[in-house]
Each structure stands twice: as structure tokens, then as C-alpha cells.
Design a protein around this motif. Structure first.
Motif, PDB file in Angstrom:
ATOM      1  N   LEU A  29       9.699  18.223 -32.499  1.00  0.00           N
ATOM      2  CA  LEU A  29      10.925  18.982 -32.237  1.00  0.00           C
ATOM      3  C   LEU A  29      10.712  20.484 -32.410  1.00  0.00           C
ATOM      4  O   LEU A  29      11.206  21.282 -31.614  1.00  0.00           O
ATOM      5  CB  LEU A  29      12.062  18.496 -33.141  1.00  0.00           C
ATOM      6  CG  LEU A  29      12.625  17.117 -32.805  1.00  0.00           C
ATOM      7  CD1 LEU A  29      13.681  16.715 -33.828  1.00  0.00           C
ATOM      8  CD2 LEU A  29      13.204  17.099 -31.407  1.00  0.00           C
ATOM      9  N   VAL A  30       9.972  20.883 -33.414  1.00  0.00           N
ATOM     10  CA  VAL A  30       9.683  22.305 -33.614  1.00  0.00           C
ATOM     11  C   VAL A  30       8.847  22.833 -32.449  1.00  0.00           C
ATOM     12  O   VAL A  30       9.094  23.928 -31.927  1.00  0.00           O
ATOM     13  CB  VAL A  30       8.971  22.529 -34.969  1.00  0.00           C
ATOM     14  CG1 VAL A  30       8.382  23.922 -35.055  1.00  0.00           C
ATOM     15  CG2 VAL A  30       9.943  22.292 -36.111  1.00  0.00           C
ATOM     16  N   LEU A  32       8.724  21.622 -29.343  1.00  0.00           N
ATOM     17  CA  LEU A  32       9.593  21.694 -28.159  1.00  0.00           C
ATOM     18  C   LEU A  32      10.543  22.886 -28.246  1.00  0.00           C
ATOM     19  O   LEU A  32      10.771  23.579 -27.254  1.00  0.00           O
ATOM     20  CB  LEU A  32      10.390  20.404 -27.990  1.00  0.00           C
ATOM     21  CG  LEU A  32       9.613  19.202 -27.468  1.00  0.00           C
ATOM     22  CD1 LEU A  32      10.495  17.956 -27.480  1.00  0.00           C
ATOM     23  CD2 LEU A  32       9.080  19.461 -26.080  1.00  0.00           C
ATOM     24  N   GLY A  33      11.095  23.134 -29.406  1.00  0.00           N
ATOM     25  CA  GLY A  33      11.977  24.288 -29.586  1.00  0.00           C
ATOM     26  C   GLY A  33      11.242  25.593 -29.319  1.00  0.00           C
ATOM     27  O   GLY A  33      11.761  26.492 -28.665  1.00  0.00           O
ATOM     28  N   GLY A  34      10.018  25.697 -29.815  1.00  0.00           N
ATOM     29  CA  GLY A  34       9.209  26.889 -29.552  1.00  0.00           C
ATOM     30  C   GLY A  34       8.930  27.055 -28.074  1.00  0.00           C
ATOM     31  O   GLY A  34       8.975  28.169 -27.536  1.00  0.00           O
ATOM     32  N   VAL A  36      10.784  25.970 -25.565  1.00  0.00           N
ATOM     33  CA  VAL A  36      12.031  26.370 -24.918  1.00  0.00           C
ATOM     34  C   VAL A  36      12.282  27.868 -25.129  1.00  0.00           C
ATOM     35  O   VAL A  36      12.663  28.582 -24.197  1.00  0.00           O
ATOM     36  CB  VAL A  36      13.218  25.520 -25.435  1.00  0.00           C
ATOM     37  CG1 VAL A  36      14.553  26.119 -25.039  1.00  0.00           C
ATOM     38  CG2 VAL A  36      13.102  24.091 -24.941  1.00  0.00           C
ATOM     39  N   VAL A  37      12.060  28.344 -26.331  1.00  0.00           N
ATOM     40  CA  VAL A  37      12.247  29.771 -26.615  1.00  0.00           C
ATOM     41  C   VAL A  37      11.310  30.611 -25.758  1.00  0.00           C
ATOM     42  O   VAL A  37      11.707  31.625 -25.173  1.00  0.00           O
ATOM     43  CB  VAL A  37      12.049  30.064 -28.121  1.00  0.00           C
ATOM     44  CG1 VAL A  37      11.914  31.546 -28.393  1.00  0.00           C
ATOM     45  CG2 VAL A  37      13.192  29.474 -28.923  1.00  0.00           C
ATOM     46  N   CYS A  40      12.525  30.552 -22.083  1.00  0.00           N
ATOM     47  CA  CYS A  40      13.722  31.392 -21.929  1.00  0.00           C
ATOM     48  C   CYS A  40      13.369  32.873 -22.025  1.00  0.00           C
ATOM     49  O   CYS A  40      13.872  33.686 -21.248  1.00  0.00           O
ATOM     50  CB  CYS A  40      14.769  31.027 -22.978  1.00  0.00           C
ATOM     51  SG  CYS A  40      15.523  29.419 -22.694  1.00  0.00           S
TER      52      CYS A  40
END
Length: 190
Positions: A29-30, A32-34, A36-37, A40
Motif C-alpha cells: 500500500l505504501v 502504491l501510494g508513492g 500514485v503521488v 500525479c
């Protein structure tokens, strides 16, 4: 407790079967979040460097600050813009070209020649408090136009409430849908 436990401690407390899986899910999850950031941020950077996007943003700011827009907001429009149709058509065409599309076919472009160059847009979040005649009057008093313009009133969630063409003196020249159709004398008299 045996004496050796006092020297080294009881050892790690680890429940069998669950903690490793939760740790792996957390790491995924970390990651994937990175990702996505980063995507973006890359997209925002690309948009900020894109000439069409910057020109579009500048055109929107100019439309919101144009003479007459503040007066329309003071009269009750939730948002008001005075847009030059050529600027926004050019911007839309450049966006379409970026994605490999053509917005307006060459044979359709001739039909756009007679459309007024200025659109006065008044939008409401709920039911409209002004009609096209009132929008036209407020705009004329604030900006003193010299050419025909379109007054448009829109409401959130609905189609346009009205879209009407006005002469510079305030005379209604009809709704935009019928403007410039073959056999229409309105554009011939200008």
C-alpha cells in the motif's frame, strides 16, 4: 521462570501466521501510494509545462476578470465570465489535437463565421435568478459592447436556461440555435 530467561529476556513476541502478511500488505500500500503521488506530480508538471493548458488557464482568468463579469456576480450570478469565442475554440482545438482528434471539420468551420465573438455567461448553482435579457442589460451597462454578443444563463445540473444573441444596443436578435441558419436574415443585417 528458568534463570536463563533473566539474562536474555523472554524472546520476541510474535503471533504465528498474521504479522508477516499485514506487514507485506502495508508495504504494498505504501509503494502504491508513492507511485500514485509520482504519477500525479508528473501529470501536474506536464500540464503546467503544456502551452495549451497555460493559454487555457490564462483565458479563463481573463474571462472571469473581463469588464462586466464582476457586475454580473454582484447581480446574483454564482459565476460569470465574458469569453471570446475564438480564444476558447482555439484552446479546445489544441486540446483535441493533443489527443489526436479534430474538433471541427473544415467544412463546418464556415458555419461558425457569423457567430458573435463574445459570450456572456452567467451560471447558477441552483435555480437561475436572472434571465438573458437581464444579463444582456447588466453586461451592456458595464462593458459598452460595440458588436453583437451572446448572453447565456445556465443552472447546475440543467441544460442552458437561455442562450440568446443581442445587438450592441440590447436588441434581441434571437436564440443562438437559430442564429446563422440558412435563410436567417439576422446575420445579413449586421
Amino acid at each position: 521462570m528458568p534463570p536463563q530467561d533473566y539474562e536474555t529476556g523472554p524472546g520476541p513476541i510474535d503471533r504465528p501466521g498474521g504479522s508477516g502478511a499485514l506487514r507485506a500488505v502495508g508495504i504494498v500500500l505504501v509503494a502504491l501510494g508513492g507511485a500514485v503521488v509520482l504519477v500525479c506530480a508528473g501529470g501536474a508538471y506536464w500540464l503546467s509545462q503544456n502551452e495549451s493548458v497555460r493559454a487555457g488557464f490564462d483565458a479563463l482568468v481573463a474571462a472571469r476578470d473581463a469588464p462586466g463579469a464582476e457586475e454580473l456576480r454582484s447581480a446574483g450570478c454564482d459565476e460569470a465570465m465574458i469569453m471570446e469565442s475564438a480564444v476558447f475554440l482555439d484552446m479546445a482545438e489544441r486540446f483535441a489535437e493533443m489527443f489526436g482528434e479534430k474538433l471541427i471539420e473544415d467544412e463546418d468551420r464556415a458555419g461558425l463565421e457569423g457567430i458573435p465573438s463574445v459570450f456572456v455567461v452567467c451560471s447558477f448553482n441552483v435555480s437561475p435568478g436572472l434571465d438573458c435579457d437581464e444579463v444582456s442589460r447588466i453586461y451592456r451597462e458595464a462593458a459598452n459592447p460595440t458588436e453583437p454578443f451572446v448572453a447565456q444563463v445556465a443552472s447546475a445540473g440543467n441544460d442552458d436556461v437561455c442562450q440568446e444573441v443581442f445587438a450592441a444596443d440590447g436588441e434581441s436578435l434571437g436564440d443562438l440555435d437559430s442564429w446563422g441558419e440558412p435563410g436567417d436574415d439576422a446575420t445579413d443585417s449586421l
